[in-house]
Design a protein around this motif. Structure first.
Motif, short mmCIF file in Angstrom:
data_model
loop_
_atom_site.label_atom_id
_atom_site.label_comp_id
_atom_site.label_asym_id
_atom_site.label_seq_id
_atom_site.Cartn_x
_atom_site.Cartn_y
_atom_site.Cartn_z
N ILE A 1 0.86 -1.19 0.00
CA ILE A 1 0.00 0.00 0.00
C ILE A 1 0.89 1.24 0.00
CG2 ILE A 1 -1.71 1.35 1.28
CD1 ILE A 1 -2.73 -1.27 2.52
N ALA A 2 0.71 2.10 -1.00
CA ALA A 2 1.39 3.39 -1.01
C ALA A 2 0.43 4.42 -0.44
CB ALA A 2 1.78 3.76 -2.44
N ALA A 3 0.77 4.99 0.70
CA ALA A 3 -0.08 6.00 1.34
C ALA A 3 0.39 7.38 0.90
CB ALA A 3 -0.04 5.86 2.85
N VAL A 4 -0.52 8.17 0.35
CA VAL A 4 -0.18 9.48 -0.22
C VAL A 4 -0.97 10.57 0.50
CG1 VAL A 4 -0.23 10.88 -2.33
CG2 VAL A 4 0.21 8.40 -2.48
N LYS A 5 -0.26 11.57 1.02
CA LYS A 5 -0.94 12.72 1.62
C LYS A 5 -1.17 13.74 0.51
CE LYS A 5 -0.87 16.46 4.93
NZ LYS A 5 -1.53 17.31 3.94
N SER A 6 -2.42 13.98 0.20
CA SER A 6 -2.73 14.92 -0.88
C SER A 6 -4.19 15.32 -0.80
CB SER A 6 -2.47 14.26 -2.25
OG SER A 6 -2.88 15.11 -3.30
N ASP A 7 -4.47 16.53 -1.28
CA ASP A 7 -5.84 16.92 -1.57
C ASP A 7 -6.32 15.99 -2.69
OD1 ASP A 7 -8.08 19.13 -1.72
OD2 ASP A 7 -7.43 18.73 -3.77
N ILE A 8 -7.49 15.41 -2.52
CA ILE A 8 -7.98 14.40 -3.47
C ILE A 8 -8.12 14.98 -4.89
CG2 ILE A 8 -9.89 12.82 -4.03
CD1 ILE A 8 -8.23 12.10 -1.44
N PHE A 9 -8.60 16.20 -5.00
CA PHE A 9 -8.82 16.78 -6.33
C PHE A 9 -7.49 17.07 -7.03
CE2 PHE A 9 -12.61 17.64 -3.83
CZ PHE A 9 -13.55 17.02 -4.62
N LYS A 10 -6.49 17.51 -6.27
CA LYS A 10 -5.16 17.73 -6.86
C LYS A 10 -4.55 16.41 -7.29
CE LYS A 10 -4.08 22.04 -4.53
NZ LYS A 10 -3.62 22.61 -3.28
N PHE A 11 -4.75 15.38 -6.47
CA PHE A 11 -4.23 14.05 -6.81
C PHE A 11 -4.86 13.57 -8.12
CE2 PHE A 11 -4.58 9.47 -6.96
CZ PHE A 11 -3.29 9.06 -6.72
N LEU A 12 -6.19 13.67 -8.22
CA LEU A 12 -6.88 13.20 -9.43
C LEU A 12 -6.46 13.99 -10.66
CD1 LEU A 12 -10.49 12.56 -8.05
CD2 LEU A 12 -8.82 10.83 -8.80
N GLU A 13 -6.24 15.30 -10.49
CA GLU A 13 -5.79 16.14 -11.60
C GLU A 13 -4.46 15.68 -12.17
OE1 GLU A 13 -5.44 20.50 -10.84
OE2 GLU A 13 -7.61 20.28 -10.54
N LYS A 14 -3.53 15.33 -11.29
CA LYS A 14 -2.17 14.97 -11.72
C LYS A 14 -2.03 13.50 -12.07
CE LYS A 14 0.08 18.51 -8.94
NZ LYS A 14 0.68 18.80 -7.65
N ASN A 15 -2.91 12.68 -11.57
CA ASN A 15 -2.78 11.22 -11.72
C ASN A 15 -3.01 10.78 -13.17
OD1 ASN A 15 -2.74 8.41 -10.82
ND2 ASN A 15 -4.91 8.45 -11.32
N ASN A 16 -2.10 9.94 -13.67
CA ASN A 16 -2.26 9.39 -15.02
C ASN A 16 -2.37 7.87 -15.01
OD1 ASN A 16 -2.22 11.83 -16.52
ND2 ASN A 16 -0.04 11.99 -16.10
N ALA A 17 -2.34 7.28 -13.82
CA ALA A 17 -2.45 5.82 -13.72
C ALA A 17 -3.90 5.39 -13.91
CB ALA A 17 -1.94 5.37 -12.36
N THR A 18 -4.09 4.11 -14.21
CA THR A 18 -5.43 3.54 -14.29
C THR A 18 -5.54 2.40 -13.26
OG1 THR A 18 -4.81 1.98 -16.02
CG2 THR A 18 -5.75 4.10 -16.72
N TYR A 19 -6.77 2.13 -12.85
CA TYR A 19 -7.00 1.18 -11.77
C TYR A 19 -8.13 0.23 -12.12
CZ TYR A 19 -4.34 4.79 -9.41
OH TYR A 19 -3.35 5.70 -9.08
N ASP A 20 -8.11 -0.94 -11.47
CA ASP A 20 -9.20 -1.90 -11.62
C ASP A 20 -10.38 -1.49 -10.75
OD1 ASP A 20 -7.76 -3.80 -13.33
OD2 ASP A 20 -6.53 -4.13 -11.55
N ILE A 21 -10.07 -1.00 -9.55
CA ILE A 21 -11.12 -0.54 -8.64
C ILE A 21 -10.71 0.80 -8.04
CG2 ILE A 21 -12.32 -0.96 -6.44
CD1 ILE A 21 -12.36 -3.88 -7.03
#
Length: 192
Positions: free
Chosen positions: A93-113
């Motif tokens: 588990i990678a635990a990331v401290k971030s504002d969720i909206f900023k994380f989603l804006e920058k995130n380019n990974a894809t997920y199964d769930i």
């Protein structure tokens, strides 16, 4: 809180007092994973847990063999606790401290769930924004699933890719699938 299934079934995890969280109840969590069990083999699933709080949902996925898991929360104490617990159980588990909206804006990974458990007092527009950001960024794999936990006062069944919802006590889980279109729905959006 306890892990309800998988390698660490029955293990209790005790978060420190004072974390700003509202953990998903064991009853709701068990019901959620019963639904997911019908759709997925958990082994090797790539999972994103947003507003992860104590990491309750992340540990459940990890105990069932999902990996890698990314847990995102804005609270330093929550992230620290998830890191400690993941190390203790050897969870990926990678635990990331971030504002969720900023994380989603920058995130380019894809997920199964993708699981999101925002504060219930967020307004309707904020819940919709979470769904839209994930859909617009194509953050879900084609046969993946997004689950948003919310109260009965929030309605998400009008959103694109809505699949079905389940309610348990005061909590509702709304499920979204990229390959679902509106025509498939049966009217009320409750899974049969």
């Amino acid at each position: 809180m306890r892990i309800i299934s998988g390698k660490y079934k029955g293990r209790r995890i005790t978060p420190p007092k004072g974390l700003p969280v509202r953990p998903t109840t064991d009853m709701s969590k068990e019901a959620l994973f019963n639904v997911l069990n019908n759709h997925f083999n958990f082994e090797g699933l790539k999972v994103l847990d947003l507003f992860s709080g104590t990491g309750n949902i992340s540990y459940e996925f990890a105990s069932r063999g999902s990996s890698p898991i990314t847990s995102v929360d804005g609270d330093f104490g929550c992230v620290k606790f998830i890191k400690q617990t993941a190390a203790q159980f050897d969870f990926n588990i990678a635990a990331v401290k971030s504002d969720i909206f900023k994380f989603l804006e920058k995130n380019n990974a894809t997920y199964d769930i993708i699981f999101a458990d925002p504060p219930y007092d967020f307004d309707q527009a904020t819940f919709e924004k979470i769904v839209l950001m994930i859909i617009e960024k194509n953050s879900l794999n084609e046969d993946g699933m997004m689950i948003i936990e919310h109260s009965k006062y929030t309605k998400l069944d009008h959103m694109m890719h809505f699949s079905f919802k389940k309610s348990y006590g005061g909590s509702i889980f709304s499920f979204f699938e990229p390959n679902i279109t509106e025509e498939i729905l049966d009217g009320d959006g409750e899974e049969e």
